[in-house]
Design a protein around this motif. Structure first.
Motif, PDB file in Angstrom:
ATOM      1  N   UNK A  97      85.654  46.076 -14.330  1.00 38.13           N
ATOM      2  CA  UNK A  97      86.797  46.916 -14.689  1.00 38.13           C
ATOM      3  C   UNK A  97      87.897  46.847 -13.641  1.00 38.13           C
ATOM      4  N   UNK A  98      87.582  46.319 -12.462  1.00 45.06           N
ATOM      5  CA  UNK A  98      88.580  46.190 -11.403  1.00 45.06           C
ATOM      6  C   UNK A  98      88.814  47.483 -10.649  1.00 45.06           C
ATOM      7  N   UNK A  99      87.866  48.390 -10.632  1.00 46.81           N
ATOM      8  CA  UNK A  99      88.040  49.689  -9.996  1.00 46.81           C
ATOM      9  C   UNK A  99      87.445  49.759  -8.593  1.00 46.81           C
ATOM     10  N   UNK A 100      86.993  48.643  -8.041  1.00 39.98           N
ATOM     11  CA  UNK A 100      86.404  48.656  -6.707  1.00 39.98           C
ATOM     12  C   UNK A 100      87.099  47.615  -5.839  1.00 39.98           C
ATOM     13  N   UNK A 101      87.000  47.812  -4.529  1.00 37.39           N
ATOM     14  CA  UNK A 101      87.615  46.868  -3.605  1.00 37.39           C
ATOM     15  C   UNK A 101      86.770  45.604  -3.505  1.00 37.39           C
ATOM     16  N   UNK A 102      87.294  44.615  -2.800  1.00 39.69           N
ATOM     17  CA  UNK A 102      86.574  43.340  -2.688  1.00 39.69           C
ATOM     18  C   UNK A 102      85.277  43.507  -1.907  1.00 39.69           C
ATOM     19  N   UNK A 103      85.285  44.326  -0.858  1.00 37.93           N
ATOM     20  CA  UNK A 103      84.069  44.547  -0.070  1.00 37.93           C
ATOM     21  C   UNK A 103      83.020  45.279  -0.894  1.00 37.93           C
ATOM     22  N   UNK A 104      83.455  46.269  -1.629  1.00 38.83           N
ATOM     23  CA  UNK A 104      82.526  47.004  -2.479  1.00 38.83           C
ATOM     24  C   UNK A 104      81.998  46.114  -3.601  1.00 38.83           C
ATOM     25  N   UNK A 105      82.856  45.240  -4.119  1.00 41.95           N
ATOM     26  CA  UNK A 105      82.410  44.314  -5.163  1.00 41.95           C
ATOM     27  C   UNK A 105      81.363  43.357  -4.612  1.00 41.95           C
ATOM     28  N   UNK A 106      81.554  42.900  -3.378  1.00 41.71           N
ATOM     29  CA  UNK A 106      80.575  42.009  -2.762  1.00 41.71           C
ATOM     30  C   UNK A 106      79.241  42.733  -2.591  1.00 41.71           C
ATOM     31  N   UNK A 107      79.288  43.993  -2.188  1.00 38.22           N
ATOM     32  CA  UNK A 107      78.057  44.773  -2.041  1.00 38.22           C
ATOM     33  C   UNK A 107      77.367  44.977  -3.388  1.00 38.22           C
ATOM     34  N   UNK A 108      78.155  45.241  -4.407  1.00 39.71           N
ATOM     35  CA  UNK A 108      77.580  45.440  -5.739  1.00 39.71           C
ATOM     36  C   UNK A 108      76.942  44.156  -6.268  1.00 39.71           C
ATOM     37  N   UNK A 109      77.565  43.036  -6.010  1.00 39.85           N
ATOM     38  CA  UNK A 109      76.998  41.768  -6.475  1.00 39.85           C
ATOM     39  C   UNK A 109      75.714  41.457  -5.718  1.00 39.85           C
ATOM     40  N   UNK A 110      75.699  41.741  -4.410  1.00 39.88           N
ATOM     41  CA  UNK A 110      74.464  41.550  -3.649  1.00 39.88           C
ATOM     42  C   UNK A 110      73.374  42.470  -4.180  1.00 39.88           C
ATOM     43  N   UNK A 111      73.721  43.724  -4.472  1.00 39.48           N
ATOM     44  CA  UNK A 111      72.758  44.658  -5.070  1.00 39.48           C
ATOM     45  C   UNK A 111      72.253  44.134  -6.405  1.00 39.48           C
ATOM     46  N   UNK A 112      73.153  43.580  -7.190  1.00 42.24           N
ATOM     47  CA  UNK A 112      72.795  43.024  -8.488  1.00 42.24           C
ATOM     48  C   UNK A 112      71.788  41.883  -8.337  1.00 42.24           C
ATOM     49  N   UNK A 113      72.032  40.974  -7.408  1.00 43.91           N
ATOM     50  CA  UNK A 113      71.138  39.834  -7.211  1.00 43.91           C
ATOM     51  C   UNK A 113      69.779  40.302  -6.691  1.00 43.91           C
ATOM     52  N   UNK A 114      69.778  41.225  -5.731  1.00 44.54           N
ATOM     53  CA  UNK A 114      68.518  41.742  -5.193  1.00 44.54           C
ATOM     54  C   UNK A 114      67.728  42.463  -6.276  1.00 44.54           C
ATOM     55  N   UNK A 115      68.423  43.266  -7.086  1.00 42.21           N
ATOM     56  CA  UNK A 115      67.744  43.987  -8.153  1.00 42.21           C
ATOM     57  C   UNK A 115      67.161  43.026  -9.195  1.00 42.21           C
ATOM     58  N   UNK A 116      67.903  41.975  -9.494  1.00 42.60           N
ATOM     59  CA  UNK A 116      67.416  41.004 -10.465  1.00 42.60           C
ATOM     60  C   UNK A 116      66.137  40.338  -9.987  1.00 42.60           C
ATOM     61  N   UNK A 117      66.128  39.865  -8.737  1.00 43.36           N
ATOM     62  CA  UNK A 117      64.940  39.184  -8.240  1.00 43.36           C
ATOM     63  C   UNK A 117      63.783  40.149  -8.022  1.00 43.36           C
ATOM     64  N   UNK A 118      64.073  41.397  -7.677  1.00 46.26           N
ATOM     65  CA  UNK A 118      63.012  42.394  -7.568  1.00 46.26           C
ATOM     66  C   UNK A 118      62.367  42.638  -8.925  1.00 46.26           C
ATOM     67  N   UNK A 119      63.192  42.776  -9.951  1.00 44.40           N
ATOM     68  CA  UNK A 119      62.655  42.963 -11.297  1.00 44.40           C
ATOM     69  C   UNK A 119      61.895  41.730 -11.763  1.00 44.40           C
ATOM     70  N   UNK A 120      62.392  40.560 -11.414  1.00 42.52           N
ATOM     71  CA  UNK A 120      61.716  39.329 -11.800  1.00 42.52           C
ATOM     72  C   UNK A 120      60.330  39.248 -11.178  1.00 42.52           C
ATOM     73  N   UNK A 121      60.228  39.543  -9.892  1.00 44.51           N
ATOM     74  CA  UNK A 121      58.923  39.530  -9.223  1.00 44.51           C
ATOM     75  C   UNK A 121      58.037  40.641  -9.776  1.00 44.51           C
ATOM     76  N   UNK A 122      58.618  41.817  -9.995  1.00 42.51           N
ATOM     77  CA  UNK A 122      57.836  42.934 -10.532  1.00 42.51           C
ATOM     78  C   UNK A 122      57.273  42.644 -11.909  1.00 42.51           C
ATOM     79  N   UNK A 123      58.072  42.022 -12.748  1.00 39.23           N
ATOM     80  CA  UNK A 123      57.598  41.706 -14.101  1.00 39.23           C
ATOM     81  C   UNK A 123      56.527  40.626 -14.064  1.00 39.23           C
ATOM     82  N   UNK A 124      56.703  39.619 -13.222  1.00 40.08           N
ATOM     83  CA  UNK A 124      55.696  38.558 -13.181  1.00 40.08           C
ATOM     84  C   UNK A 124      54.388  39.030 -12.578  1.00 40.08           C
ATOM     85  N   UNK A 125      54.441  40.020 -11.699  1.00 45.67           N
ATOM     86  CA  UNK A 125      53.207  40.556 -11.124  1.00 45.67           C
ATOM     87  C   UNK A 125      52.576  41.582 -12.043  1.00 45.67           C
ATOM     88  N   UNK A 126      53.398  42.459 -12.646  1.00 43.92           N
ATOM     89  CA  UNK A 126      52.864  43.572 -13.425  1.00 43.92           C
ATOM     90  C   UNK A 126      52.527  43.189 -14.863  1.00 43.92           C
TER      91      UNK A 126
END
Length: 145
Positions: A26-55
């Motif tokens: 939506x363009x409502x966050x700064x570039x630094x905050x967007x970078x943090x959100x994208x890092x959170x997104x990638x970490x969350x994705x791989x955490x869910x991926x590992x969690x699903x493959x284990x569980x």
């Protein structure tokens, strides 16, 4: 219980993957905050991926009879058709994006020097090859059903 979980878990996974990026798109966050959100997104994705493959093997080990009944009822065929449709659709979308970028550049190169026609045509055809590969994959998927 298994039917409820098979509906809730994919919705929850989708929400957890998409929600960190809503404000970024939506363009409502700064570039630094967007970078943090994208890092959170990638970490969350791989955490869910590992969690699903284990569980998943632990959670669905007791439901082998239910899985056999589901595959007999045509669920496997339905998911196969869905996979073939996604392979074809996304490859066609990618080919469209590639051709949309390559074709104007090819026309510009040909207008400057007509000898560049052969080279330009190759780059446009490479973009179309993506769609052909996706169609080939979907045909292979359909042959296994």
């Amino acid at each position: 219980m298994l039917k409820v979980m098979s509906v809730i878990v994919p919705i929850l996974v989708l929400l957890l993957i998409v929600l960190p990026l809503v404000k970024v798109f939506k363009g409502k966050v700064s570039a630094l905050s967007a970078k943090r959100r994208i890092i959170l997104h990638v970490v969350m994705f791989f955490t869910l991926l590992v969690g699903v493959t284990v569980a998943a093997p632990i959670a669905f080990a007791a439901g082998e009879e239910a899985a056999q009944a589901a595959s007999d009822s045509g669920m496997a065929k339905g998911l196969g058709y869905l996979a073939a449709a996604i392979a074809t659709g996304l490859s066609a979308l990618g080919a469209g994006i590639a051709v949309a970028a390559a074709a104007p550049a090819a026309i510009g190169a040909i207008s400057e020097n007509p000898k560049n026609f052969g080279k330009s045509l190759i780059f446009v055809a490479l973009g179309e090859g993506v769609a052909i590969y996706g169609l080939l994959i979907s045909i292979l998927i359909l042959n296994t059903l």
